[in-house]
Structures are given as structure tokens and as C-alpha cells.
Design a protein around this motif. Structure first.
Motif, PDB file in Angstrom:
ATOM      1  N   CYS A  36      40.573  49.840  72.778  1.00 53.28           N
ATOM      2  CA  CYS A  36      40.569  51.527  72.546  1.00 53.28           C
ATOM      3  C   CYS A  36      40.381  52.085  73.755  1.00 53.28           C
ATOM      4  O   CYS A  36      39.444  51.948  74.599  1.00 53.28           O
ATOM      5  N   CYS A  73      37.025  54.519  73.937  1.00 53.27           N
ATOM      6  CA  CYS A  73      35.719  54.033  74.001  1.00 53.27           C
ATOM      7  C   CYS A  73      35.654  52.584  74.446  1.00 53.27           C
ATOM      8  O   CYS A  73      34.205  52.202  74.814  1.00 53.27           O
ATOM      9  N   GLN A 126      35.315  52.056  66.040  1.00 47.48           N
ATOM     10  CA  GLN A 126      34.244  52.554  66.875  1.00 47.48           C
ATOM     11  C   GLN A 126      34.048  54.184  66.809  1.00 47.48           C
ATOM     12  O   GLN A 126      33.226  54.560  66.489  1.00 47.48           O
ATOM     13  N   CYS A 127      35.021  54.548  67.610  1.00 52.79           N
ATOM     14  CA  CYS A 127      34.925  55.880  67.749  1.00 52.79           C
ATOM     15  C   CYS A 127      36.002  56.920  66.731  1.00 52.79           C
ATOM     16  O   CYS A 127      35.764  58.251  66.984  1.00 52.79           O
ATOM     17  N   CYS A 155      40.761  53.703  66.003  1.00 53.63           N
ATOM     18  CA  CYS A 155      39.676  52.725  66.280  1.00 53.63           C
ATOM     19  C   CYS A 155      38.273  52.812  65.473  1.00 53.63           C
ATOM     20  O   CYS A 155      37.748  53.751  65.072  1.00 53.63           O
TER      21      CYS A 155
HETATM   22 ZN    ZN Z   1      37.409  53.740  70.316  1.00 56.97          ZN
END
Ligand code: ZN
Length: 456
Positions: free
Chosen positions: A383, A386, A404-405, A402
Motif C-alpha cells: 500500500c 501506509c 490497514q488504512c 488496503c
Molecule cells: Zn494502507
């Protein structure tokens, strides 16, 4: 084995002439003199139309070059297989003298000896690449399969510049009485003398002369991000959906013209498969295909030429991925796919190769840096917001989020951004390790980074 024994075997078994007779002959080095600063070798290619006589003489030349190459190859590989003796370039040249004197191969005299020597030089280069593990063992050249080509060094041609149209003029090849009828689509730098010519005939039957000149190309002023001293960098992702994706989101594809050619090509390929082997019609279709390939190559070269010039002018650092990534990906996907898809793939592959080749030499001309990122760098899965690395993705996935973010990415643009960031990381790694006053290298290859840093 004693050195003298080896020499004996070479001379007697292989029929190479005695060194003493030829001690005055020296092999001319390929690039003998040091280049001036900012001068680069540059190729200019022109089409020409030979007269009937010239075409015949060239056909003999191409044939002789092929014959000499194959004979040199047989000599070198047999010497090794039978006697573990290494025959080098100079020795093949002496063998060539013998072949020219032999009655059954006296026709070799119709061809300029420097041209034939270049053929042996070419063989030697193939061997050097083989010895270094960069290439497979050289193979025999086959008529109709290998490209027809002959190299003329400075002594193999005459050049008279036209005073009224500087950069154009008359080129006369050795063993020919008339100058070539060249279409000067552009002029060479005025006052230049070509260093080397390469005369070729492609499979579509077109003749070209490529002139190698030494040209002064001043480097461009450095390109910075506006308002800062940060070098301007560009990530270039090579892909299947779009030929090239830039980190600013720009996508470039093959022009429509190329796509139309590709369609026509696949139709002709199908037709070829229906024709009887060895038939006249098959030959006709084969020639049509060759012509089409030649056209595709020209259009592609032209398009990429404009593109790479623009990219190199506008940016200081260009970042690409190692080409083998792309080829690996294709190998995994290529099985059992349709013929047309494979054909399009081949065209795309060739475009990538050409693109990298052009970026490489233009970066060198204009004082830019090309960074080639390692093939194991996860440019697609990472990504760019992040830096979290996600799971592997199927090629059909064009957009992803993504985990995660939550950033939503276009697959190729994300990859291009990652390439740029990784490229700049490597760039600074090298830049900060450079002793003061030393110039940045023109090519930074991730896989050779350690050597690069040690050399600095
Ligand atoms: Zn990310």
C-alpha cells in the motif's frame, strides 16, 4: 598441456596459418580511442534502395558473413570438444585468411575482408557473453532465420559529406562501384564521420544502413521538484492492462494503429497454419507476416522514442522494475492461453524491452539516473499510503482497498508510486555514500547495489 603443444594442435589440426607469417597483422580493436567528454555513440538508421548489382553483391556479402560465422563457430567448438584448446578471435582471423586462399571457398574474396572479420568479432562477442554466463552457447546462423547483416568499419566504406546539405552525403561500400541510394530522413550531425556502418535486410526485404556516429550531446540541466532541491522522480510501471502507467496516474497504451496491426497479424498467423507446408501460398503469407512485423516494429519504436524523450527530459530520476518480473508473471499465466493473447503478449514484451533500452541510453545522454528496482520488491501488493504489504492478488484485480488504512488503490498507479518511493530510497542510499565531487551513476540496479556502493 604445454602452451606450444596447444599451438601445434591449433595450427596443424585446425589448419590455422602460422602466427609468424602474420605477425605484422593486428586485430583492430573495436573502440580504440578515448571519447571526448559528453560524446556518445548514437545510431542513425536510414532506408536505402540498392541497385540490382548492389543487391546481388549484398546477398553474397550476407551469405559470406553467415558462412564465416558458422565456420568460425565450428572451429572454436570443435577445438574445444576434441582438444580442449581455446581458439580466440585473432586465430579465427588467421583461419579466415586460409579459407580465402582455399580454392573451394575462393568466393570469399568477393567480399570485403574487414566485413568478414567483423562477423568473427561478432562471434567472439557471443563467446565472451557465454563465458561470462550471460548467454547460451552461440548457435549457427541459418539463412532466412537469422537477420541479414554486415558490419563495415571505417576502412570498409567511404563517406563524402554533401557541402550543400551537411550531415548527408555519399556512402560507398567496399567492393561496390556505386554509392548507396539513401533516403536521408534526417541529417547526421554536420561535419561528422560515421564510425561504423551496419547494413541490414529485414525479413520484409527492406534494406537499412545504420550509421554509428560520435556525437556531442550536452547533458540537460538537472530537473528539480518546483521550489525545492529535491530531484524530480518518476515511477514507471510496465503492465498488461496499460503498456505504461506513471505515478501521477497517467496511463499510456499501444496506439490504435498497433492494435489494428496485431489483429491483422493474428489473422495471418491463423491463415498460415491452414496452408500446406512448403507451398507457394504459405510463402506468400509468411512474407506478409514479416512485412507486418517490420511495420509494427517501426511504429512502436517511433512511439516509444517520443515517450522516452519526454519522460527523460522532464525528470531527473526514473524508476522502473526489473523486466524479469514481467516475464516471470507472463510465464505463469501464459500456459494454455489462446494464440492471439500470446501474440499480443509478445508485442507487449518487445515494447517493454525497447522502452527500457531507450530509457537506459537517454538517461546516459542527458545526465539522468535510471533506477532498476529489484524483482522481489512487492510493488503491486504494497500500500503506497501506509506501506502495509497485502496478500497476493490475481492479475484480474484492477482496484483494491488496503486492509490497514482503507486507502483505495488503482493497481498500476499504486505500483508506480511504490516504485518511485523505493527508487528514491535507493537513489539517496547511493547519493549519500558518494564522495564529494563524484557524479551520480547513470544506472542504479538494486541487484547490484552493493557493488555500486563499493565502487563509489
Ligand atoms: Zn494502507
Amino acid at each position: 598441456m604445454e602452451e606450444s603443444d596447444a599451438q601445434c594442435i591449433k595450427r596443424e589440426v585446425l589448419g590455422i596459418g602460422d602466427r609468424r607469417k602474420h605477425h605484422t597483422r593486428k586485430a583492430t580493436p573495436l573502440r580504440s580511442h578515448a571519447k571526448e567528454p559528453d560524446t556518445h555513440h548514437r545510431l542513425y538508421r536510414f532506408r536505402f534502395y540498392p541497385t540490382e548489382e548492389q543487391a546481388e553483391q549484398l546477398a553474397r556479402t550476407f551469405g559470406a558473413c553467415r558462412w564465416v560465422y558458422n565456420e568460425g563457430l565450428a572451429l572454436r567448438s570443435n577445438a574445444w570438444k576434441q582438444h580442449q584448446v581455446n581458439v580466440d578471435f585473432a586465430e579465427t582471423c588467421r583461419a579466415l585468411t586460409g579459407w580465402k586462399q582455399a580454392e573451394e571457398t575462393a568466393w570469399l574474396k568477393d567480399v570485403s575482408s574487414t566485413v568478414l572479420q567483423q562477423s568473427l568479432r561478432h562471434l567472439d562477442q557471443a563467446y565472451q557473453r557465454f563465458f561470462k554466463g550471460q548467454a547460451k552457447h552461440p548457435k549457427r546462423k541459418k539463412k532466412g532465420r537469422s537477420r541479414d547483416a554486415a558490419i563495415y568499419v571505417r576502412t570498409g566504406f567511404t563517406w563524402v559529406e554533401d557541402p550543400e546539405r551537411p550531415g548527408t552525403g555519399l556512402i560507398k561500400l567496399a567492393k561496390q562501384s556505386q554509392p548507396l541510394d539513401i533516403r536521408w530522413s534526417r541529417a547526421l550531425p554536420a561535419g561528422t564521420v560515421p564510425v561504423r556502418l551496419s547494413v541490414t535486410r529485414d525479413r520484409a526485404g527492406r534494406y537499412f544502413v545504420s550509421t554509428l556516429v560520435e556525437e556531442r550531446i550536452p547533458p540537460l540541466p538537472a530537473a528539480f521538484v518546483p521550489g525545492s532541491r529535491e530531484p524530480k522522480a518518476l515511477g514507471v510501471d510496465l503492465g498488461l492492462a496499460a503498456l505504461v502507467t506513471l505515478d501521477d496516474g497517467t496511463k499510456l497504451d499501444h496506439p490504435r494503429l498497433l492494435k489494428r496491426y496485431a489483429e491483422k497479424l493474428s489473422r495471418l498467423q491463423r491463415e498460415l497454419h491452414r496452408k500446406v507446408r512448403g507451398s507457394k501460398n504459405r510463402g506468400k503469407v509468411r512474407r506478409q507476416i514479416a512485412r507486418l512485423y517490420a511495420l509494427i516494429k517501426d511504429v512502436r519504436r517511433d512511439m516509444l522514442d517520443k515517450l522516452t524523450t519526454r519522460l527523460v527530459r522532464e525528470n531527473q530520476v526514473l524508476v522502473v522494475e526489473d523486466l524479469s518480473v514481467a516475464t516471470l508473471m507472463r510465464a505463469a499465466r501464459g500456459k494454455g492461453r489462446r494464440r492471439k493473447a500470446r501474440l499480443n503478449q509478445a508485442i507487449t514484451d518487445a515494447a517493454w524491452g525497447e522502452l527500457l533500452r531507450q530509457l537506459r541510453y537517454k538517461c546516459e545522454w542527458y545526465g539522468r539516473t535510471l533506477v532498476i528496482v529489484d524483482r522481489f520488491f512487492p510493488s503491486t501488493r504494497r500500500c503506497s499510503s501506509c506501506r502495509a504489504t497485502g496478500p497476493k492478488m490475481d492479475v484480474s484485480v484492477r482496484e483494491w482497498t488496503c486492509a490497514q488504512c482503507g486507502a483505495v488503490h488503482d493497481r498500476d498507479v499504486n505500483a508506480a508510486v511504490n516504485l518511485r518511493d523505493e527508487g528514491m530510497r535507493l537513489y539517496w542510499l547511493v547519493a549519500t555514500g558518494l564522495p564529494p565531487g563524484k557524479k551520480m551513476p547513470m544506472v542504479i540496479k538494486a541487484s547490484e547495489l552493493e557493488e555500486c556502493l563499493l565502487a563509489a
